[in-house]
Design a protein around this motif. Structure first.
Motif, short mmCIF file in Angstrom:
data_model
loop_
_atom_site.label_atom_id
_atom_site.label_comp_id
_atom_site.label_asym_id
_atom_site.label_seq_id
_atom_site.Cartn_x
_atom_site.Cartn_y
_atom_site.Cartn_z
N ASP A 141 -53.79 4.32 7.00
CA ASP A 141 -53.81 3.03 7.69
C ASP A 141 -52.51 2.27 7.47
O ASP A 141 -52.39 1.11 7.90
N PHE A 142 -51.55 2.89 6.84
CA PHE A 142 -50.33 2.21 6.44
C PHE A 142 -49.35 2.17 7.60
O PHE A 142 -49.02 3.19 8.18
N PHE A 143 -48.83 0.98 7.92
CA PHE A 143 -47.92 0.84 9.07
C PHE A 143 -46.61 0.16 8.69
O PHE A 143 -45.76 -0.08 9.55
N CYS A 144 -46.43 -0.15 7.40
CA CYS A 144 -45.24 -0.89 6.97
C CYS A 144 -44.14 0.06 6.49
O CYS A 144 -44.27 1.28 6.57
N ASN A 145 -43.07 -0.52 5.94
CA ASN A 145 -41.99 0.30 5.39
C ASN A 145 -42.22 0.53 3.91
O ASN A 145 -43.30 0.24 3.37
N GLY A 146 -41.20 1.05 3.21
CA GLY A 146 -41.37 1.39 1.81
C GLY A 146 -41.52 0.21 0.87
O GLY A 146 -41.81 0.40 -0.31
N ARG A 147 -41.33 -1.00 1.37
CA ARG A 147 -41.56 -2.21 0.55
C ARG A 147 -42.79 -2.98 1.01
O ARG A 147 -43.04 -4.09 0.56
N GLY A 148 -43.56 -2.38 1.94
CA GLY A 148 -44.77 -3.03 2.41
C GLY A 148 -44.56 -4.11 3.43
O GLY A 148 -45.41 -4.99 3.61
N VAL A 149 -43.41 -4.08 4.15
CA VAL A 149 -43.10 -5.08 5.17
C VAL A 149 -43.26 -4.46 6.55
O VAL A 149 -42.81 -3.34 6.80
N ASP A 150 -43.90 -5.19 7.45
CA ASP A 150 -44.09 -4.74 8.83
C ASP A 150 -42.79 -4.98 9.60
O ASP A 150 -42.40 -6.12 9.86
N LEU A 151 -42.10 -3.90 9.96
CA LEU A 151 -40.82 -4.02 10.65
C LEU A 151 -40.96 -4.66 12.03
O LEU A 151 -40.00 -5.26 12.54
N LYS A 152 -42.12 -4.57 12.63
CA LYS A 152 -42.33 -5.16 13.96
C LYS A 152 -42.33 -6.68 13.91
O LYS A 152 -42.35 -7.33 14.95
N GLU A 153 -42.33 -7.25 12.70
CA GLU A 153 -42.34 -8.71 12.56
C GLU A 153 -41.19 -9.20 11.69
O GLU A 153 -41.22 -10.33 11.20
N ASN A 154 -40.15 -8.40 11.53
CA ASN A 154 -39.10 -8.74 10.57
C ASN A 154 -37.76 -9.09 11.22
O ASN A 154 -36.77 -9.29 10.54
N TYR A 166 -41.84 -16.74 0.56
CA TYR A 166 -40.64 -16.03 0.11
C TYR A 166 -40.08 -15.06 1.15
O TYR A 166 -39.02 -14.48 0.95
N GLN A 167 -40.78 -14.84 2.25
CA GLN A 167 -40.33 -13.88 3.25
C GLN A 167 -39.21 -14.47 4.11
O GLN A 167 -39.21 -15.66 4.41
N GLN A 168 -38.29 -13.60 4.50
CA GLN A 168 -37.17 -14.01 5.34
C GLN A 168 -36.98 -12.98 6.45
O GLN A 168 -37.25 -11.79 6.26
N PRO A 169 -36.51 -13.40 7.64
CA PRO A 169 -36.23 -12.43 8.71
C PRO A 169 -35.06 -11.53 8.34
O PRO A 169 -34.17 -11.93 7.59
N ALA A 170 -35.07 -10.32 8.86
CA ALA A 170 -34.01 -9.34 8.61
C ALA A 170 -33.82 -9.06 7.13
O ALA A 170 -32.71 -8.82 6.67
N SER A 171 -34.91 -9.09 6.37
CA SER A 171 -34.84 -8.84 4.94
C SER A 171 -34.77 -7.34 4.62
O SER A 171 -34.37 -6.97 3.51
N GLU A 172 -35.14 -6.50 5.58
CA GLU A 172 -35.29 -5.07 5.30
C GLU A 172 -34.07 -4.26 5.75
O GLU A 172 -33.43 -4.59 6.75
N ASN A 173 -33.79 -3.20 5.01
CA ASN A 173 -32.65 -2.33 5.35
C ASN A 173 -32.75 -1.78 6.76
O ASN A 173 -31.76 -1.67 7.48
N GLU A 174 -33.96 -1.38 7.16
CA GLU A 174 -34.16 -0.79 8.48
C GLU A 174 -33.88 -1.81 9.57
O GLU A 174 -33.26 -1.49 10.60
N THR A 175 -34.33 -3.04 9.36
CA THR A 175 -34.06 -4.12 10.32
C THR A 175 -32.57 -4.37 10.44
O THR A 175 -32.02 -4.48 11.54
N LYS A 176 -31.88 -4.47 9.30
CA LYS A 176 -30.44 -4.71 9.30
C LYS A 176 -29.69 -3.61 10.03
O LYS A 176 -28.71 -3.87 10.74
N ALA A 177 -30.14 -2.35 9.85
CA ALA A 177 -29.47 -1.23 10.51
C ALA A 177 -29.56 -1.36 12.02
O ALA A 177 -28.56 -1.17 12.74
N LEU A 178 -30.75 -1.70 12.53
CA LEU A 178 -30.92 -1.80 13.98
C LEU A 178 -30.21 -3.02 14.54
O LEU A 178 -29.60 -2.96 15.62
N VAL A 179 -30.26 -4.12 13.82
CA VAL A 179 -29.54 -5.33 14.26
C VAL A 179 -28.05 -5.02 14.38
O VAL A 179 -27.39 -5.43 15.35
#
Length: 297
Positions: A141-154, A166-179
């Motif tokens: 049932d797991f849909f997040c990345n390796g830190r438990g963040v949903d990339l579809k909302e990041n 404490y959450q911030q947009p574009a906090s994840e490596n995968e998000t930063k790569a696509l941006v």
């Protein structure tokens, strides 16, 4: 049944690398970033044009077959380019891709993909592995990345809303790569593939009636290929309070706001179990959508 050994992240990576090696005159292989568990995120650039569109998959760990459909799309387009054939007797792949470029990112979330297929032991970082286990969510049932963040909302859209303080947009490596990729390339469109209902969702740009009409027209063109329904994405602030989602930082909306060009989420129903025939039928529903999009621009 899905063979997780065959459908591994490593095999997908090398499948992309091999395609670029075989068709090096019109395909380029590059790494756009790393996941938090140090898995490389590969991208294929196909075509010789200056302007491009993006095809994105594997946002969720549960998108188990979609990365492979995009790899098959790469291989099929390459074969038709090399042979000078028309796909479905309509799309001249070589002619289209001499004018355009398609950037394929089949698997943005390799950590989530491996967790779904192999369990939490696939996470090599012991801190992340323990953190994910403590969430109590089964790996299937797991849909997040390796830190438990949903990339579809990041992604940092104007509609982004934090779930926790404490959450911030574009906090994840995968998000930063696509941006970074979206900022680097002159993108004229985004097709994001996943599972849900059979529908094409188009993303609007506030205050841009002309572009929104263009998005609707392109969605209707693609709709005809597979009897999809067409829907306009609605931000949480536009929904009744009982339907509001906690986060709306999607890559599609981010692309739409950044590039001021059409973005679509293309979804098909997922089955519990698959045969080879099921996989082929699923692929046939989507395999010409990028070409139809280019053909209709």
């Amino acid at each position: 049944m899905i063979n997780t050994e065959i459908n591994s992240y490593e095999n997908l990576y090398y499948g992309m690398w091999e395609a670029a090696g075989r068709y090096s005159n019109f395909i380029q292989f590059r790494i756009i970033g790393k996941s938090h568990d140090d898995r490389l995120i590969p991208m294929i650039e196909m075509g010789q044009g200056d302007l491009c569109i993006f095809c994105l998959g594997g946002l969720s760990g549960r998108d188990r077959n979609m990365p492979w459909h995009l790899l098959k799309m790469i291989q099929e387009y390459a074969k038709y380019w090399e042979c000078g054939w028309k796909l479905e007797e309509l799309y001249d792949v070589r002619e289209l891709l001499q004018k355009w470029k398609i950037c394929f990112v089949p698997l943005l979330n390799p950590d989530g993909y491996e967790i779904y297929n192999k369990g939490f032991q696939a996470v090599r970082n012991p801190i992340y592995r323990q953190m994910l286990k403590m969430q109590g969510v089964p790996c299937t049932d797991f849909f997040c990345n390796g830190r438990g963040v949903d990339l579809k909302e990041n992604f940092p859209t104007s509609y982004y809303r934090r779930k926790q303080i404490y959450q911030q947009p574009a906090s994840e490596n995968e998000t930063k790569a696509l941006v970074s990729v979206f900022q680097e390339y002159p993108g004229r469109g985004l097709l994001s593939f996943g599972y849900s209902e059979k529908r094409i969702i188009y993303f609007k740009q506030p205050g841009s009636f002309r572009t929104n009409q263009k998005c609707y027209r392109l969605a209707r063109h693609m709709q005809k290929l597979g009897a999809f329904s067409v829907e306009k994405w609605k931000a949480a602030r536009e929904m009744p309070s009982v339907q509001k989602e906690s986060g709306t930082g999607s890559p599609e909306q981010f692309f739409s706001e950044l590039c001021k060009n059409p973005a679509f989420r293309i979804e098909i129903p997922e089955r519990e179990e698959y045969t080879e025939g099921d996989l082929e039928r699923e692929y046939r529903e989507i395999h010409t959508l990028p070409l139809e999009f280019l053909f209709s621009l």
